[in-house]
Design an enzyme around this catalytic site. Structure first.
Site, PDB file in Angstrom:
ATOM      1  N   GLN A  83       0.780  -1.240   0.000  1.00  0.00           N
ATOM      2  CA  GLN A  83       0.000   0.000   0.000  1.00  0.00           C
ATOM      3  C   GLN A  83       0.814   1.293   0.000  1.00  0.00           C
ATOM      4  O   GLN A  83       0.498   2.229  -0.734  1.00  0.00           O
ATOM      5  CB  GLN A  83      -0.958   0.014   1.215  1.00  0.00           C
ATOM      6  CG  GLN A  83      -1.847   1.222   1.224  1.00  0.00           C
ATOM      7  CD  GLN A  83      -2.855   1.281   2.349  1.00  0.00           C
ATOM      8  OE1 GLN A  83      -3.419   2.315   2.609  1.00  0.00           O
ATOM      9  NE2 GLN A  83      -3.119   0.190   3.038  1.00  0.00           N
ATOM     10  N   GLU A 122       1.522  -1.547   8.353  1.00  0.00           N
ATOM     11  CA  GLU A 122       0.703  -0.448   8.892  1.00  0.00           C
ATOM     12  C   GLU A 122       0.656  -0.335  10.425  1.00  0.00           C
ATOM     13  O   GLU A 122       1.052   0.665  11.006  1.00  0.00           O
ATOM     14  CB  GLU A 122      -0.725  -0.637   8.343  1.00  0.00           C
ATOM     15  CG  GLU A 122      -1.766   0.293   8.916  1.00  0.00           C
ATOM     16  CD  GLU A 122      -1.560   1.725   8.521  1.00  0.00           C
ATOM     17  OE1 GLU A 122      -1.417   1.989   7.335  1.00  0.00           O
ATOM     18  OE2 GLU A 122      -1.532   2.602   9.409  1.00  0.00           O
ATOM     19  N   ASP A 135       0.662   3.498   6.120  1.00  0.00           N
ATOM     20  CA  ASP A 135       0.834   3.158   4.702  1.00  0.00           C
ATOM     21  C   ASP A 135       0.570   4.347   3.770  1.00  0.00           C
ATOM     22  O   ASP A 135       1.483   4.999   3.297  1.00  0.00           O
ATOM     23  CB  ASP A 135      -0.096   1.997   4.336  1.00  0.00           C
ATOM     24  CG  ASP A 135       0.433   0.662   4.854  1.00  0.00           C
ATOM     25  OD1 ASP A 135       1.637   0.566   5.147  1.00  0.00           O
ATOM     26  OD2 ASP A 135      -0.356  -0.281   4.956  1.00  0.00           O
ATOM     27  N   GLY A 193      -7.758  19.308  20.915  1.00  0.00           N
ATOM     28  CA  GLY A 193      -7.239  20.625  20.554  1.00  0.00           C
ATOM     29  C   GLY A 193      -7.827  21.646  21.494  1.00  0.00           C
ATOM     30  O   GLY A 193      -8.213  21.330  22.624  1.00  0.00           O
ATOM     31  N   GLY A 194      -7.932  22.873  21.050  1.00  0.00           N
ATOM     32  CA  GLY A 194      -8.488  23.927  21.908  1.00  0.00           C
ATOM     33  C   GLY A 194      -9.997  23.798  22.085  1.00  0.00           C
ATOM     34  O   GLY A 194     -10.571  24.376  23.003  1.00  0.00           O
TER      35      GLY A 194
HETATM   36  N1  COA Z   1      12.080  -9.690  -9.492  1.00  0.00           N
HETATM   37  C1  COA Z   1      12.830 -10.413  -8.664  1.00  0.00           C
HETATM   38  N2  COA Z   1      12.808 -10.287  -7.335  1.00  0.00           N
HETATM   39  C2  COA Z   1      11.962  -9.370  -6.818  1.00  0.00           C
HETATM   40  C3  COA Z   1      11.136  -8.580  -7.623  1.00  0.00           C
HETATM   41  C4  COA Z   1      11.226  -8.759  -9.019  1.00  0.00           C
HETATM   42  N3  COA Z   1      10.474  -8.039  -9.859  1.00  0.00           N
HETATM   43  N4  COA Z   1      10.408  -7.756  -6.827  1.00  0.00           N
HETATM   44  C5  COA Z   1      10.759  -8.060  -5.554  1.00  0.00           C
HETATM   45  N5  COA Z   1      11.700  -9.013  -5.541  1.00  0.00           N
HETATM   46  C6  COA Z   1      12.341  -9.615  -4.385  1.00  0.00           C
HETATM   47  C7  COA Z   1      13.185  -8.647  -3.604  1.00  0.00           C
HETATM   48  O1  COA Z   1      14.403  -8.419  -4.270  1.00  0.00           O
HETATM   49  C8  COA Z   1      13.329  -9.376  -2.278  1.00  0.00           C
HETATM   50  O2  COA Z   1      14.321 -10.357  -2.405  1.00  0.00           O
HETATM   51  P1  COA Z   1      15.462 -10.681  -1.285  1.00  0.00           P
HETATM   52  O3  COA Z   1      14.781 -10.557   0.051  1.00  0.00           O
HETATM   53  O4  COA Z   1      15.878 -12.058  -1.628  1.00  0.00           O
HETATM   54  O5  COA Z   1      16.531  -9.693  -1.437  1.00  0.00           O
HETATM   55  C9  COA Z   1      12.023 -10.138  -2.158  1.00  0.00           C
HETATM   56  O6  COA Z   1      11.387 -10.026  -3.437  1.00  0.00           O
HETATM   57  C10 COA Z   1      11.094  -9.708  -1.062  1.00  0.00           C
HETATM   58  O7  COA Z   1      11.038  -8.327  -0.870  1.00  0.00           O
HETATM   59  P2  COA Z   1      10.439  -7.682   0.483  1.00  0.00           P
HETATM   60  O8  COA Z   1      10.115  -6.280   0.168  1.00  0.00           O
HETATM   61  O9  COA Z   1      11.388  -7.868   1.619  1.00  0.00           O
HETATM   62  O10 COA Z   1       9.067  -8.498   0.679  1.00  0.00           O
HETATM   63  P3  COA Z   1       8.361  -9.120   1.979  1.00  0.00           P
HETATM   64  O11 COA Z   1       7.063  -9.636   1.470  1.00  0.00           O
HETATM   65  O12 COA Z   1       9.227 -10.075   2.714  1.00  0.00           O
HETATM   66  O13 COA Z   1       8.085  -7.885   2.950  1.00  0.00           O
HETATM   67  C11 COA Z   1       7.208  -5.719   3.586  1.00  0.00           C
HETATM   68  C12 COA Z   1       7.008  -6.990   2.755  1.00  0.00           C
HETATM   69  C13 COA Z   1       6.099  -4.760   3.190  1.00  0.00           C
HETATM   70  C14 COA Z   1       7.125  -6.056   5.077  1.00  0.00           C
HETATM   71  C15 COA Z   1       8.594  -5.134   3.238  1.00  0.00           C
HETATM   72  O14 COA Z   1       8.671  -4.936   1.863  1.00  0.00           O
HETATM   73  C16 COA Z   1       8.884  -3.822   3.938  1.00  0.00           C
HETATM   74  O15 COA Z   1       9.184  -3.768   5.140  1.00  0.00           O
HETATM   75  N6  COA Z   1       8.846  -2.724   3.163  1.00  0.00           N
HETATM   76  C17 COA Z   1       9.196  -1.405   3.656  1.00  0.00           C
HETATM   77  C18 COA Z   1       8.115  -0.832   4.500  1.00  0.00           C
HETATM   78  C19 COA Z   1       6.783  -0.807   3.811  1.00  0.00           C
HETATM   79  O16 COA Z   1       6.616  -0.212   2.760  1.00  0.00           O
HETATM   80  N7  COA Z   1       5.783  -1.426   4.454  1.00  0.00           N
HETATM   81  C20 COA Z   1       4.402  -1.194   4.139  1.00  0.00           C
HETATM   82  C21 COA Z   1       3.892  -1.904   3.056  1.00  0.00           C
HETATM   83  S1  COA Z   1       2.246  -1.324   2.824  1.00  0.00           S
END
Ligand code: COA
Length: 421
Positions: free
Chosen positions: A19, A142, A174, A253-254
């Site tokens: 998101q 979130e 988010d 607030g106020g």
């Molecule tokens: N091709 C190949 N690999 C891809 C890719 C693509 N097009 N797109 C994503 N990937 C890979 C990434 O390189 C990563 O690989 P690695 O961990 O081996 O290096 C993997 O997919 C997973 O990425 P990640 O973002 O860590 O996903 P997750 O599902 O484990 O975590 C979140 C999800 C949201 C918790 C995490 O992305 C996060 O903390 N993001 C930052 C904060 C955030 O925006 N959170 C709110 C989301 S609404």
């Protein structure tokens, strides 16, 4: 889209998911940017399949955050995928990402590498915590951000069976972070017009939540100084500790305010209004309630005098509206210029004529779903009416984008067979 498109010509690589990032890039797409969503072949953004209401169709979670974009599937861990991403970086203005910490570096696209490929590139990131923070390694969703940014500690009830830190339904962690990031991106674009150079823009979800909790930090500093907070429901009958307490439905607030029951509250979960006692509107409030004697009673004439029995005042107002619907109550109070509103349900908002007329709620045709209702642009312009178009199907624009990058039909076919796209 009618009128001009201020962001026309801005090319954005949308390496976002879930998101926070998608909300940011969707906003920029509404205003005319060419947003290319890069997704993993086969699966795509996880929200395509999360919380589905129609089997095999993109879920509303995805469609409502990814309108006006193009979708390119690309496995950026393969050599071919990396080559495509490099070409895209050279031709784009902005890359937005919200991967877990370090994911982009692990993929081989460090900030240094991105600058080598395109010194004008703006790299915009959302992370849970800011760079160098002692929690910088954490993945964040979130509600985690709402807790880390101060919203949960200051929301909810301070006593009773529902007392405890409480999560808001609004996406403070988010979408709010995405909106902050959009402001950062636009600022960096203007900065680049002056310097010719791109830069890295980052917003942490913790910081974005804290920014919205600024008034609670204000209250902490006041509490530290004077030991109490006059506008909180605890004042003056209960003791304050050394941290800002949760204030239930207090205005904070106020202007003291509270949620008040209206006719039908016993069966309708949203038969309530929010009523605010604006200081200079006290006399009109007395007139509206038929309590002219309160205008001169020293127990009521100032905000300070009213505070010890503020809950009794709210009870009197509640008694006045108990035979009126929330809409009737607001129609009475609006004539007296009293700040108030009905508590509106999602169903009421979805069908609200004014919101539909202004484009805040819009219906969007979609190839697979038929059509879907969504929230349109909350930002209104005099010379731009953003038209919300469908979110892309997974990989819908892969061949089109690859052709724009100069790949031949044969090369594109090969990439498909290698599952690089
Ligand atoms: N091709 C190949 N690999 C891809 C890719 C693509 N097009 N797109 C994503 N990937 C890979 C990434 O390189 C990563 O690989 P690695 O961990 O081996 O290096 C993997 O997919 C997973 O990425 P990640 O973002 O860590 O996903 P997750 O599902 O484990 O975590 C979140 C999800 C949201 C918790 C995490 O992305 C996060 O903390 N993001 C930052 C904060 C955030 O925006 N959170 C709110 C989301 S609404």
């Amino acid at each position: 889209m009618s009128g001009n498109k201020p962001l026309k010509g801005i090319k954005i690589i949308d390496f976002t998911h879930v998101q926070a990032g998608p909300a940011c890039t969707q906003l920029l797409a509404w205003f005319g940017a060419d947003v290319i969503k890069v997704e993993r072949p086969g699966a795509g953004d996880v929200t395509r399949s999360q919380l589905r209401d129609i089997p095999d169709a993109d879920a509303l979670y995805f469609t409502m955050l990814n309108s006006n974009k193009r979708s390119l599937t690309l496995d950026t861990k393969t050599p071919e995928g990396k080559e495509v991403l490099e070409k895209l970086i050279k031709k784009s203005d902005v890359m937005v990402e919200n991967f877990g910490p370090g994911a982009l570096d692990r993929m081989g696209f460090t900030w240094q590498r991105i600058q080598e490929l395109n010194p004008g590139m703006i790299l915009a990131s959302v992370k849970g915590f800011s760079d160098g923070h002692h929690y910088e390694d954490l993945k964040v969703y979130e509600n985690v951000a709402q807790c880390a940014g101060g919203a949960a500690s200051t929301t909810g009830w301070w006593k009773g069976e529902n007392a405890g830190p409480t999560i808001s339904a609004a996406a403070l962690g988010d979408s709010n972070t995405g909106m902050h990031l959009a402001i950062g991106i636009l600022t960096a674009i203007i900065g680049r017009q002056q310097t010719g150079k791109g830069q890295k823009v980052a917003v942490s979800m913790q910081d974005a939540v804290l920014n919205l909790c600024r008034v609670k930090m204000r209250d902490q500093l006041r509490l530290d100084k004077v030991g109490y907070l006059e506008e909180y429901p605890q004042y003056p009958h209960e003791k304050f500790g050394d941290v800002v307490p949760r204030g239930g439905n207090a205005g904070g607030g106020g202007q003291p305010g509270w949620i008040l029951k209206c006719k039908g509250w016993e069966t309708d979960p949203n038969a309530y209004i929010y009523f605010t006692i604006q200081g200079h509107a006290w006399e009109p409030i007395c007139d509206a309630l038929g309590k002219p004697e309160w205008k001169t009673d020293p127990n009521y004439t100032t905000a300070k005098a009213r505070q010890p029995h503020i809950m009794d005042i709210f009870a009197t107002i509640e008694n006045f509206i108990k035979d009126k619907t929330k809409f009737e109550a607001v129609d009475i109070f609006r004539k007296f210029d009293i700040p108030c509103a009905p508590v509106l349900s999602m169903k009421e908002l979805l069908h609200d004529k004014s919101l539909r007329a202004s484009g805040s709620i819009v219906e969007v045709p979609h190839k697979v779903r038929g059509s879907y209702w969504t929230v349109g642009s909350p930002i209104k312009f005099s010379d731009l009416k953003p038209e919300v178009t469908a979110s892309p199907l997974l990989g819908e624009h892969t061949d089109e984008v690859l052709a724009e990058l100069g790949y031949s039909k044969d090369q594109i076919g090969k990439m498909h067979s290698n599952k690089a796209v």
